[in-house]
Design an enzyme around this catalytic site. Structure first.
Site, PDB file in Angstrom:
ATOM      1  N   GLY A 113       0.792  -1.214   0.000  1.00 42.33           N
ATOM      2  CA  GLY A 113       0.000   0.000   0.000  1.00 42.33           C
ATOM      3  C   GLY A 113       0.831   1.273   0.000  1.00 42.33           C
ATOM      4  N   GLU A 116       1.493   1.869  -3.500  1.00 43.14           N
ATOM      5  CA  GLU A 116       0.231   2.258  -4.133  1.00 43.14           C
ATOM      6  C   GLU A 116      -0.110   3.719  -3.849  1.00 43.14           C
ATOM      7  OE1 GLU A 116      -2.443  -1.691  -4.520  1.00 43.14           O
ATOM      8  OE2 GLU A 116      -1.830  -1.198  -2.472  1.00 43.14           O
TER       9      GLU A 116
END
Length: 262
Positions: A113, A116
Site C-alpha cells: 500500500g 500504491e
C-alpha cells in the site's frame, strides 16, 4: 474533523502543500484510523482552490510507507476485514482523485500500500536506495489500493506482471529503469526535488493545470476520438477562464502572470 495525528500538513509558500505520513512507530503502516485521516485530509485539499500542487512525503528516515498494518489485520474477523476494506479504499482514492498534481517523494521502503500511495500520485521521485515492491501475493492477497491497475498503466502489462507475480523488491535505480519511478535522485534528496517540481507546477495557471490533469485522467483508456472530445471539453473550460485572459495579457506585457484562478 479532529486534527490529524498521523499526518503533518505543511504549506510551502502560498500554493504548495506537503502531506507527510507521520506514523513512525509503525513505519507508516496503513491502519484503519490512518486510512480515515488520509481520506479526510485529501478531501480537504481537494476543496482548497489555493492549493496548486501536493507533495506526499514521510517523516520516517527509512520508510515512506510499508503498506497495510498486518498486525491490526491479523485480529480481524471476515466482517471486520470487509469494513476495513471499505475504509482503506477511500484513502487510496483520496490521493488518486486529487484535482491538482500530486508528487510522491520516496525514500526507504515503499511496500504494498505504500507503493500504491506513491503511484496514485502523478509523479514519483525516489532516492536511489529506496525499496519498492508490491509483495501482496506473498501473504495471500493481491494489491488492493490500485496497484494492479495503476502499475500496469504506468509500466505496461509484462513489467507489472513481473513485479506483482514475483513479489520482488526493486531498488530506486531498478524502479527507474522499469518506469515505476519518474525521477531518480541521490538518497536523501527526493523530498527537496519533489518540492522543487511542485513549486514549478504552482507557477503555472491552476485552472490550466487542473484541466490538463482532468483531460489526461479521463481520456486514459478511451479510444482516440473519445479522448479528443474529453480534451476539447477541458480546453473550453480553460480557454474562457480568467486565467487565460491573464496569461495572454501577461505574455503581451512581458510580466509574470498573477493567476486569478477559477
Amino acid at each position: 474533523m479532529d486534527a490529524p495525528t498521523m499526518l503533518r500538513l505543511t504549506r510551502h509558500g502560498d500554493h504548495v502543500v506537503e502531506l507527510a505520513l507521520d506514523r513512525p512507530d509503525a513505519m507508516n503502516a496503513v491502519s484503519t484510523a490512518f486510512s480515515e485521516e488520509i481520506t479526510s485530509a485529501t478531501a480537504d485539499l481537494a476543496r482548497d482552490a489555493s492549493v496548486r500542487a501536493v507533495v506526499v512525503t514521510s517523516t520516517h528516515a527509512t520508510a515512506f510507507c510499508v503498506g497495510a498494518d498486518l498486525k491490526e489485520r491479523n485480529g480481524f474477523s471476515d466482517a471486520e476485514m470487509m469494513d476495513h476494506r471499505l475504509v482503506s479504499k477511500l484513502a487510496y482514492r483520496g490521493v488518486l482523485d486529487l484535482p491538482m498534481p500530486a508528487i510522491a517523494a520516496v525514500e526507504g521502503y515503499a511496500l504494498g500500500g505504500g507503493l500504491e500511495i506513491a503511484i496514485s500520485c502523478d509523479l514519483l521521485v525516489a532516492g536511489r536506495e529506496a525499496t519498492l515492491a508490491l509483495p501482496e501475493v506473498g501473504v495471500g492477497v493481491i494489491p488492493g489500493g490500485g496497484g494492479t491497475q495503476l502499475l500496469t498503466r504506468r509500466v505496461g502489462w509484462s513489467r507489472a506482471a513481473s513485479m506483482i507475480f514475483t513479489a520482488r523488491r526493486l531498488t530506486g535505480t531498478e524502479g527507474h529503469e522499469l518506469g515505476v519511478v519518474d525521477e531518480l535522485v541521490d538518497a536523501g534528496s527526493a523530498r527537496e526535488r519533489a518540492l522543487e517540481l511542485a513549486a514549478s507546477i504552482a507557477g503555472n495557471s491552476p485552472v490550466a493545470v487542473r484541466n490538463a490533469k482532468r483531460a489526461m485522467r479521463l481520456g486514459q483508456g478511451t479510444d482516440l476520438a473519445a479522448g479528443l472530445e474529453i480534451e476539447d471539453g477541458c480546453w473550453r473550460a480553460t480557454a474562457f477562464s480568467r486565467d487565460r485572459a491573464e496569461g495572454v495579457a501577461a505574455f503581451a506585457e512581458k510580466r509574470t502572470p498573477q493567476w486569478p484562478g477559477g
